[in-house]
Write a protein that holds these residues in place. Structure first.
Motif, short mmCIF file in Angstrom:
data_model
loop_
_atom_site.label_atom_id
_atom_site.label_comp_id
_atom_site.label_asym_id
_atom_site.label_seq_id
_atom_site.Cartn_x
_atom_site.Cartn_y
_atom_site.Cartn_z
N PHE A 101 -1.02 89.83 -79.87
CA PHE A 101 -1.72 88.88 -80.73
C PHE A 101 -2.24 87.68 -79.93
CE2 PHE A 101 1.78 90.38 -83.74
CZ PHE A 101 1.01 91.44 -84.19
N GLY A 102 -2.08 87.76 -78.62
CA GLY A 102 -2.38 86.62 -77.75
C GLY A 102 -3.77 86.02 -77.93
N ASN A 103 -4.76 86.83 -78.31
CA ASN A 103 -6.12 86.30 -78.40
C ASN A 103 -6.49 85.79 -79.79
OD1 ASN A 103 -6.56 86.90 -75.74
ND2 ASN A 103 -7.25 88.98 -76.19
N ILE A 163 -3.16 82.57 -87.15
CA ILE A 163 -3.00 84.02 -87.32
C ILE A 163 -1.94 84.52 -86.34
CG2 ILE A 163 -4.15 86.26 -87.04
CD1 ILE A 163 -6.70 84.94 -88.07
N ARG A 164 -2.01 84.02 -85.11
CA ARG A 164 -1.03 84.46 -84.11
C ARG A 164 0.38 84.10 -84.55
NH1 ARG A 164 -2.65 81.89 -79.50
NH2 ARG A 164 -1.13 80.28 -79.89
N SER A 165 0.52 82.87 -85.03
CA SER A 165 1.87 82.44 -85.41
C SER A 165 2.38 83.23 -86.61
CB SER A 165 1.82 80.92 -85.64
OG SER A 165 2.55 80.56 -86.73
N LEU A 166 1.51 83.50 -87.61
CA LEU A 166 1.95 84.26 -88.78
C LEU A 166 2.31 85.69 -88.40
CD1 LEU A 166 -0.60 83.04 -91.50
CD2 LEU A 166 1.82 82.49 -91.35
N LEU A 167 1.44 86.33 -87.61
CA LEU A 167 1.71 87.73 -87.25
C LEU A 167 2.93 87.84 -86.34
CD1 LEU A 167 -1.85 89.26 -86.76
CD2 LEU A 167 -0.17 89.81 -88.50
N THR A 168 3.08 86.88 -85.44
CA THR A 168 4.23 86.91 -84.54
C THR A 168 5.53 86.84 -85.33
OG1 THR A 168 2.99 85.88 -82.76
CG2 THR A 168 5.38 85.64 -82.66
N ASP A 169 5.56 85.90 -86.27
CA ASP A 169 6.78 85.73 -87.05
C ASP A 169 7.04 86.94 -87.94
OD1 ASP A 169 8.70 83.77 -87.02
OD2 ASP A 169 8.24 83.21 -89.09
N LEU A 170 5.96 87.47 -88.51
CA LEU A 170 6.10 88.63 -89.38
C LEU A 170 6.67 89.81 -88.59
CD1 LEU A 170 5.51 89.86 -92.21
CD2 LEU A 170 3.33 90.63 -91.29
#
Ligand code: NAD
Length: 651
Positions: free
Chosen positions: A370-372, A377-384
């Motif tokens: 999700f780095g890009n 969005i990165r933070s939500l997907l990372t946590d999910l």
């Protein structure tokens, strides 16, 4: 039940940015006035500033501290101390300078004020390791413990990155071994876990920006806690092995700790599963040893004894020395076992104590993918992803259970259409809609609480006149609704639009009744200039959410009823204000304390007061009727608030 004894080491700790400015006060606090200042050669500038702060208290300086506290260096410093009748040492530096201060205190009884500049932790332990004739001897006594430690985060900003990484892992090692120490106790456990999570969280941030004072502060705090563990309980295999490698093979202290720690943890993992689980939890991973290896590797720290200059021919000898004398360690120490450990450490292999070690790597790979994405969005997907992986791992999820979950979601999608929204039901019955709603509420205190939208709202309801009847002759107890829309301070809200919807006497919304000709019990009102509006309807009744789909099956499976407490829905919009979606619940109604979507809030439970006699609009009501009288306070929109703030108006 656990048995333990615990003794705390009394050290005064002063922590924060710029705290070295307090050094004179701290010396005077101890009642001392003649300072011998000790500082390492790389810390001359800092030492000059500290000397200035101490002013006339400094009677002598000594800059010759060396690693492993050689006795001959201590003798030289002791002579300087005695010649100048110093009654206090102020030491600026890492474990080496602290070691010299301790050795001097042991011999002369002077007080010590330590300004720690690495993460070694020696400053809070009553232990000193001294070398004489190439032999390192460790001594422990209360006189060795420094009186005062000043942790000035500013002094650590310039610690070179390679030393920072190695020293931080040195601290981590204290906390790790404290958790499986034979002396372990609840106080030290708590310190160790806090240290582990603090160090693991701060280190990557310091690596990204060595001048990040907050991250440096968190790292230094973790190091202090880890040092406190080191001073309170006995260490095991890891410290013993590093002692041997440093003492007999001349390997550098902190770097050796860095290479060995993941392997010592892997060696002990099967015999200290509880400690490893707690470490893994503190790190937010599944397998602690491999995660520590990954932390070091991604920080750019050393991962092999080979790169520290150790010869592969010395591994057998090192294993022999490290197992020569028995000492407490969770797993029995065997020469073959330690030799294998050292072989892994020499080659820099990633330790894998269980097949699950691959899981952390997998999670990290997905997160990295999700780095890009943009920040949110990165933070939500990372946590999910982290939570989903954690859920699957901690529940030991089987393939058939996961497939069942996927089937469930598939059926949830398949049963949904324009008028049936099973995903909203799912979100509601799991309480997620209410979580999001409560958080939204918390941002606008002092206004009417919101409540979940629910699955039965329909865009563009028919416009209705004030005083009209939404029930259009449907059976039910007549309800006269008289409500007002105001802003947060009670001011009228011009131009508001209010949508209302509710179920019929049997608990059905119009969209659930395909035979109905057009919308019923739903309408759009335009309040008058004072924000008021009135209409007739019927008193809502409790009703079950649609329970013939997957969500109903889920409720049935866990023994939950599908009922909602009786309520009327409102959606209120107005220019310059935030939209309010809420529900008013009938006071005394059923299911108020077990609403199946967890949507009831105390402030939304209203007395729908029973009435007799003529209605306010002159309507003749046959029998009893009820009245709902309520004022909605809605929040200003962010844009309106900012505008008011800019013009200095009262918002
Ligand atoms: P260190 O004190 O030897 O410092 C390493 C190098 O970094 C030195 O050259 C030092 O001058 C430099 N340095 C330190 N702080 C700096 C800063 N802020 N900016 C720039 N340079 C800086 O290393 P260490 O790892 O802190 O200590 C190792 C020694 O401490 C070993 O002898 C070890 O046995 C001992 N130790 C003892 C205990 C104990 O409880 N007795 C605990 C930990 C370590």
């Amino acid at each position: 039940m656990r048995s333990f004894s615990y003794l705390s080491n009394p050290v005064r700790v002063v922590f924060g940015a710029g705290m070295s400015g307090q050094v004179r006060d701290e010396v005077e606090r101890l009642g001392r006035s003649r300072v011998l200042l000790l500082a390492g050669p790389r810390l001359r500038e800092v030492a000059a500033r500290v000397a200035e702060a101490l002013g006339s208290l400094v009677v002598a300086r000594f800059d010759g501290a060396a690693m492993h506290t050689p006795v001959e260096v201590t003798e030289q410093a002791l002579a300087v101390l005695r010649e100048n009748s110093a009654d206090c040492v102020v030491a600026i530096g890492g474990g080496s300078t602290t070691g010299l201060a301790k050795a001097l205190a042991l011999r002369s009884g002077v007080d010590q004020v330590i300004l720690a500049t690495t993460y070694a932790g020696s400053e809070v332990t009553p232990v000193v390791g001294e070398t004489a004739d190439g032999l390192k001897t460790t001594r422990s006594s209360p006189e060795i413990l420094p009186e005062t430690v000043i942790y000035d985060v500013d002094l650590t900003l310039g610690l070179p990155l390679p030393m920072t990484i190695a020293s931080a892992v040195n601290a981590l090692a204290h906390a790790v071994e404290a958790l499986y120490s034979p002396d372990a106790n609840p106080v030290v456990d708590a310190l160790a876990l806090e240290a582990i999570s603090g160090i693991a969280s701060a280190l990557p941030r310091v690596v990204a920006d060595p001048l990040d004072a907050d991250a440096r502060g968190e790292l230094l705090q973790g190091a202090w806690l880890a040092g406190t563990c080191l001073g309170a309980v006995a260490m095991g295999l890891h410290h013993k092995l590093c002692h041997t490698l440093g003492g007999s093979f001349g390997l550098p202290h902190a770097e050796t700790h860095t290479v060995v720690l993941p392997h010592a943890m892997a060696y002990n993992a099967s015999s200290a599963p509880e400690a490893m689980k707690r470490i893994a939890d503190a790190l937010g991973v599944t397998d602690a040893p491999s995660a520590v290896f990954d932390l070091i590797e991604s920080a750019g720290g050393p991962t092999s004894l080979r790169e520290l200059g150790m010869s592969g021919d010395d591994l057998a000898k090192a294993a022999e020395l490290a197992t020569a004398k028995p000492y407490p360690n969770p797993r029995e120490l065997t020469k073959a076992g330690i030799e294998a450990l050292l072989d892994d450490a020499w080659h820099g292999r990633r330790p894998a104590t269980s097949p699950l070690a691959e899981l952390d790597k997998l999670t990290a790979q997905v997160v990295a993918s999700f780095g890009n994405a943009d920040d949110r969005i990165r933070s939500l997907l990372t946590d999910l992803v982290r939570h989903l992986h954690h859920f699957a791992i901690t529940n030991d999820l089987t393939e058939s259970e996961w497939q069942h979950g996927i089937d469930f979601l598939t059926r949830t999608g398949q049963i949904s259409d324009d008028t049936r929204q099973e995903f909203i039901l799912l979100s509601d019955t799991l309480g997620v809609s209410s979580v999001v709603d409560l958080m939204t509420n918390s941002r606008t205190p002092g206004t009417t609480p919101s409540a979940v939208l629910g699955p039965f709202y329909v865009e563009g309801p028919p416009a209705a006149e004030h005083g009209s009847d939404l029930a259009q002759g449907l059976p039910g107890t007549p309800l006269w609704v008289d409500v007002r829309i105001t802003g947060p301070d009670g001011e009228p809200v011009p131009g508001a639009v209010v949508d209302v919807w509710q179920s019929n006497e049997d608990g059905f919304y119009d969209v659930q009744l395909p035979d109905l000709d057009g919308p019923v019990l739903r309408a759009r009102f335009h309040p008058d200039e004072l924000g008021g509006l009135t209409f007739w309807t019927i008193v809502p009744v409790p009703y079950p959410i649609p329970d013939d789909g997957p969500v109903g099956k889920m409720l049935d499976k866990v023994g939950r009823h599908p009922f909602r407490a009786p309520h009327v829905h409102f959606m209120i919009s107005a220019p310059g204000y935030q939209r309010l979606v809420t529900q008013l619940f009938v006071g005394g109604g059923d299911y108020l304390d077990s609403d199946t979507v967890f949507g009831v809030k105390e402030k939304l439970i209203i007395d729908f007061a029973g009435q007799n006699g003529p209605a306010p609009d002159g309507r003749i009501v046959d029998g009893k009727w009820r009245k709902l009288d309520f004022t909605f306070r809605i929040a200003k929109s962010q844009a309106a608030k900012s505008q008011a703030a800019e013009t200095g108006a009262d918002s």
